[in-house]
Scaffold this motif. Sequence first.
Motif, PDB file in Angstrom:
ATOM      1  N   VAL A   1       0.640  -1.243  -0.106  1.00  0.00           N
ATOM      2  CA  VAL A   1      -0.061  -0.010   0.042  1.00  0.00           C
ATOM      3  C   VAL A   1       0.971   1.200  -0.079  1.00  0.00           C
ATOM      4  N   ARG A   2       0.848   2.233  -0.895  1.00  0.00           N
ATOM      5  CA  ARG A   2       1.501   3.351  -1.130  1.00  0.00           C
ATOM      6  C   ARG A   2       0.538   4.503  -0.659  1.00  0.00           C
ATOM      7  N   PHE A   3       0.937   5.140   0.694  1.00  0.00           N
ATOM      8  CA  PHE A   3       0.186   6.311   1.125  1.00  0.00           C
ATOM      9  C   PHE A   3       0.620   7.442   0.372  1.00  0.00           C
ATOM     10  N   LYS A   4      -0.440   8.547   0.567  1.00  0.00           N
ATOM     11  CA  LYS A   4      -0.051   9.946   0.555  1.00  0.00           C
ATOM     12  C   LYS A   4       0.845  10.250   1.360  1.00  0.00           C
ATOM     13  N   GLY A   5       1.952  10.970   1.037  1.00  0.00           N
ATOM     14  CA  GLY A   5       2.946  11.404   1.903  1.00  0.00           C
ATOM     15  C   GLY A   5       4.369  10.526   1.912  1.00  0.00           C
ATOM     16  N   GLY A   6       4.162   9.639   0.851  1.00  0.00           N
ATOM     17  CA  GLY A   6       5.350   8.671   0.505  1.00  0.00           C
ATOM     18  C   GLY A   6       5.540   7.450   1.207  1.00  0.00           C
ATOM     19  N   ALA A   7       4.990   6.943   2.328  1.00  0.00           N
ATOM     20  CA  ALA A   7       5.172   5.812   3.066  1.00  0.00           C
ATOM     21  C   ALA A   7       4.593   4.504   2.255  1.00  0.00           C
ATOM     22  N   ARG A   8       4.878   3.488   2.652  1.00  0.00           N
ATOM     23  CA  ARG A   8       4.393   2.019   2.110  1.00  0.00           C
ATOM     24  C   ARG A   8       4.297   1.181   3.076  1.00  0.00           C
ATOM     25  N   ARG A   9       3.191   0.270   3.004  1.00  0.00           N
ATOM     26  CA  ARG A   9       3.211  -0.825   3.681  1.00  0.00           C
ATOM     27  C   ARG A   9       2.760  -2.313   3.187  1.00  0.00           C
ATOM     28  N   LEU A  10       4.069  -3.120   3.458  1.00  0.00           N
ATOM     29  CA  LEU A  10       3.953  -4.417   2.788  1.00  0.00           C
ATOM     30  C   LEU A  10       3.113  -5.511   3.596  1.00  0.00           C
ATOM     31  N   VAL A  11       2.227  -6.317   3.144  1.00  0.00           N
ATOM     32  CA  VAL A  11       1.425  -7.107   3.742  1.00  0.00           C
ATOM     33  C   VAL A  11       1.234  -8.380   2.969  1.00  0.00           C
ATOM     34  N   ILE A  12       1.672  -9.574   3.757  1.00  0.00           N
ATOM     35  CA  ILE A  12       1.404 -10.999   3.455  1.00  0.00           C
ATOM     36  C   ILE A  12       0.452 -11.418   4.153  1.00  0.00           C
ATOM     37  N   PRO A  13      -0.823 -11.692   3.566  1.00  0.00           N
ATOM     38  CA  PRO A  13      -1.787 -11.982   4.534  1.00  0.00           C
ATOM     39  C   PRO A  13      -1.815 -13.597   4.595  1.00  0.00           C
ATOM     40  N   ASP A  14      -2.441 -14.185   5.343  1.00  0.00           N
ATOM     41  CA  ASP A  14      -2.745 -15.549   5.653  1.00  0.00           C
ATOM     42  C   ASP A  14      -4.139 -16.028   4.666  1.00  0.00           C
ATOM     43  N   GLN A  15      -3.623 -16.803   3.928  1.00  0.00           N
ATOM     44  CA  GLN A  15      -4.706 -17.039   2.749  1.00  0.00           C
ATOM     45  C   GLN A  15      -5.868 -17.753   3.451  1.00  0.00           C
ATOM     46  N   ALA A  16      -5.839 -18.579   4.147  1.00  0.00           N
ATOM     47  CA  ALA A  16      -6.917 -19.228   5.048  1.00  0.00           C
ATOM     48  C   ALA A  16      -7.834 -18.145   5.716  1.00  0.00           C
ATOM     49  N   LYS A  17      -6.981 -16.998   6.610  1.00  0.00           N
ATOM     50  CA  LYS A  17      -8.021 -16.063   7.334  1.00  0.00           C
ATOM     51  C   LYS A  17      -7.080 -14.881   7.001  1.00  0.00           C
ATOM     52  N   PRO A  18      -7.939 -14.176   5.995  1.00  0.00           N
ATOM     53  CA  PRO A  18      -7.109 -12.915   5.460  1.00  0.00           C
ATOM     54  C   PRO A  18      -7.072 -11.829   6.551  1.00  0.00           C
ATOM     55  N   GLU A  19      -7.927 -11.768   7.363  1.00  0.00           N
ATOM     56  CA  GLU A  19      -7.990 -10.764   8.453  1.00  0.00           C
ATOM     57  C   GLU A  19      -6.569 -10.939   9.467  1.00  0.00           C
ATOM     58  N   ASP A  20      -5.861 -12.062   9.256  1.00  0.00           N
ATOM     59  CA  ASP A  20      -4.491 -12.417   9.917  1.00  0.00           C
ATOM     60  C   ASP A  20      -3.384 -12.010   8.842  1.00  0.00           C
ATOM     61  N   ALA A  21      -2.158 -12.011   9.332  1.00  0.00           N
ATOM     62  CA  ALA A  21      -1.035 -11.884   8.393  1.00  0.00           C
ATOM     63  C   ALA A  21      -0.045 -12.241   9.062  1.00  0.00           C
ATOM     64  N   PHE A  22       0.899 -12.999   8.221  1.00  0.00           N
ATOM     65  CA  PHE A  22       2.159 -13.487   8.601  1.00  0.00           C
ATOM     66  C   PHE A  22       3.204 -12.288   8.671  1.00  0.00           C
ATOM     67  N   VAL A  23       3.215 -11.432   7.766  1.00  0.00           N
ATOM     68  CA  VAL A  23       4.264 -10.417   7.728  1.00  0.00           C
ATOM     69  C   VAL A  23       3.260  -9.015   7.417  1.00  0.00           C
ATOM     70  N   VAL A  24       3.836  -8.165   8.456  1.00  0.00           N
ATOM     71  CA  VAL A  24       3.305  -6.569   8.092  1.00  0.00           C
ATOM     72  C   VAL A  24       4.598  -5.672   8.378  1.00  0.00           C
ATOM     73  N   LEU A  25       5.022  -5.041   7.487  1.00  0.00           N
ATOM     74  CA  LEU A  25       6.153  -4.276   7.260  1.00  0.00           C
ATOM     75  C   LEU A  25       6.120  -2.953   6.725  1.00  0.00           C
ATOM     76  N   ASN A  26       6.174  -1.922   7.708  1.00  0.00           N
ATOM     77  CA  ASN A  26       6.164  -0.379   7.038  1.00  0.00           C
ATOM     78  C   ASN A  26       7.561  -0.205   6.603  1.00  0.00           C
ATOM     79  N   LEU A  27       7.246   0.342   5.314  1.00  0.00           N
ATOM     80  CA  LEU A  27       8.459   0.891   4.559  1.00  0.00           C
ATOM     81  C   LEU A  27       8.477   2.291   4.231  1.00  0.00           C
ATOM     82  N   ASP A  28       9.786   3.158   4.392  1.00  0.00           N
ATOM     83  CA  ASP A  28       9.883   4.450   4.027  1.00  0.00           C
ATOM     84  C   ASP A  28       9.110   5.404   4.957  1.00  0.00           C
TER      85      ASP A  28
END
Length: 571
Positions: free
Chosen positions: A517-544
């Motif tokens: 997700v590229r936000f206004k203001g320049g920051a990004r967020r990487l999300v690798i969701p759990d395919q079986a339960k999308p509201e959970d995630a294995f990785v959430v990493l804020n970038l920039d």
Amino acid sequence: MISASNFRPRAYSYVRWSTVVQGSGDSDRRQVKMAVDYAEKHGLDLVPEHMIRDEGLSGFTGKNVTEGALGQFIKAVEDQKIPKGSYLLVESFDRLSRQSVDTALMLFLKIIGHDIIIVTLSDQAEYRQPVDVTKLMMSIVYMHRAYDESAMKRLRGAATWKGKRLNIQRRKLTSLCPAWLTLSEDRASFAANPERVFVVRRVFDLSLGGQGAFAIARKLNKEAVPTFGRSAAWGTSSIKKLLKNRAVIGEYQPCRKSRDARQRTPEGDPVLDYFPPIVPTDVFNANQATLERRRNKAGRRGKAFSNLFSGLAVCGDCGSKMHFLNKGRKGGKSLVCESSQKGVCERNQGWRYDHFERSFLSFVNEVDFDSILDGGTISRIEIIEGELLQLQTERRAIETKRNKLLENFEDDEVSKDVVRTRMTIHNEALARNAADVGRLTTERNDILDRRRATAGAQFAGFPAEISEDELYDLRAKVADQISNVVLEIEMLKWPVLVQWGDGEDKIVQRFESKYVVRFKGGARRLVIPDQAKPEDAFVVLNLDFPESDGSDLPRANRSPWHSSVTRKELR
């Protein structure tokens, strides 16, 4: 070449008037009768198809020649489709032209130079080859008088209008006003129509709530809300015009009619507080930002506003847009790469839409869900977006004035001192504009940072027991709020290995999808969701982000988070 020697001479009646008022009056009947009477008296062949009309075209601008029927007649003469010796019957010279003498004289000589006889019916004068010098001198006098009369009328009209503008706060310029207002009898003020004002405000509220012009028009028509004009139903164009009409915040923009009276161009700065304002300025500006975001996302959204990410989601491999695809109950709904559908992109075969929506709404807490659930209260982010758009418009206007000033200086139309003074004013205005943009941008980024730090801002899901219209409104608002804070969503659908831990505790797991997700203001967020339960995630990493060390996507495989970590801890 066609010869007229064996026929009664043809006569062509040319009729012209400049305004609708003249056309609806006696002008047409009078000019036609004079032509018919002359043709009968002199044995000319005047038939209905020989009637040439230029309705509402000015002879002062020459549009009757460049765009009108007179120009077509002259072209037919030049192409020898009009027999030599034919007659052109006009009431007076000013019907042919009201341009300057040199221009009008060239037109006059061109016509008679092709052996066409011009007759001015008001004095029964004929003009033909060879040119009679005395008549030519008189024709020049008539041409000058026609031009002088039109020029004087234009100057007097402009002076009268300028006088009205100087008195604009005490007496309104014209009875023309927005459909929700009526001019008072003393012309000093406007009275508002409460029912129509309510409709206008509701349209702005619906638009700010995420609904487009089509949806708003459909809603008003469904509720049988009366329109403001002759139309029986609301349309998208009327809704869009209403949402862009600055009269709702009290502004009046004086305009100048073009010479052919077909166009109106702004003249001078807008007059503030001319009309009684009925919509707050911040609401109007926020709506302009909303309309700008929707400009490339027009269209119907389905009964329940199916796709919250229209115009934002793109393929992380090829950059094409992700299209919403609904294959019904069996095939389900998905987001599919546009190029993949064409067989060009092979690495992004599509995401289950419901999985992606649940994941996104779970891990993007920058969206102001509180304002949505509170009934669509306008958020500070929306106000800022509107103010930024207004500042952008103002900056373009200042730059246009500055460029025009430089052009006039190069043409020696203004002195160096005047240019220096005005340039200083424009540059100071641009500096203030840039400072305001910087201040608002910083404020917007600070708000987003505060939302990121608020774990309780997560979206709990859409209410189950609400009507179809209420669900549409709510989802429209969510989509609009997403557009407020997100620039783009890169969706990547191919295997990625993620590992964490060391030695015997080292875990490596394969994932099929991720998104950034590229936000206004320049920051990004990487999300690798759990395919079986999308509201959970294995990785959430804020970038920039401000606190980030500038790491790029490869750092995802060094994420310390494990699938057993709860969603709240991940955030």
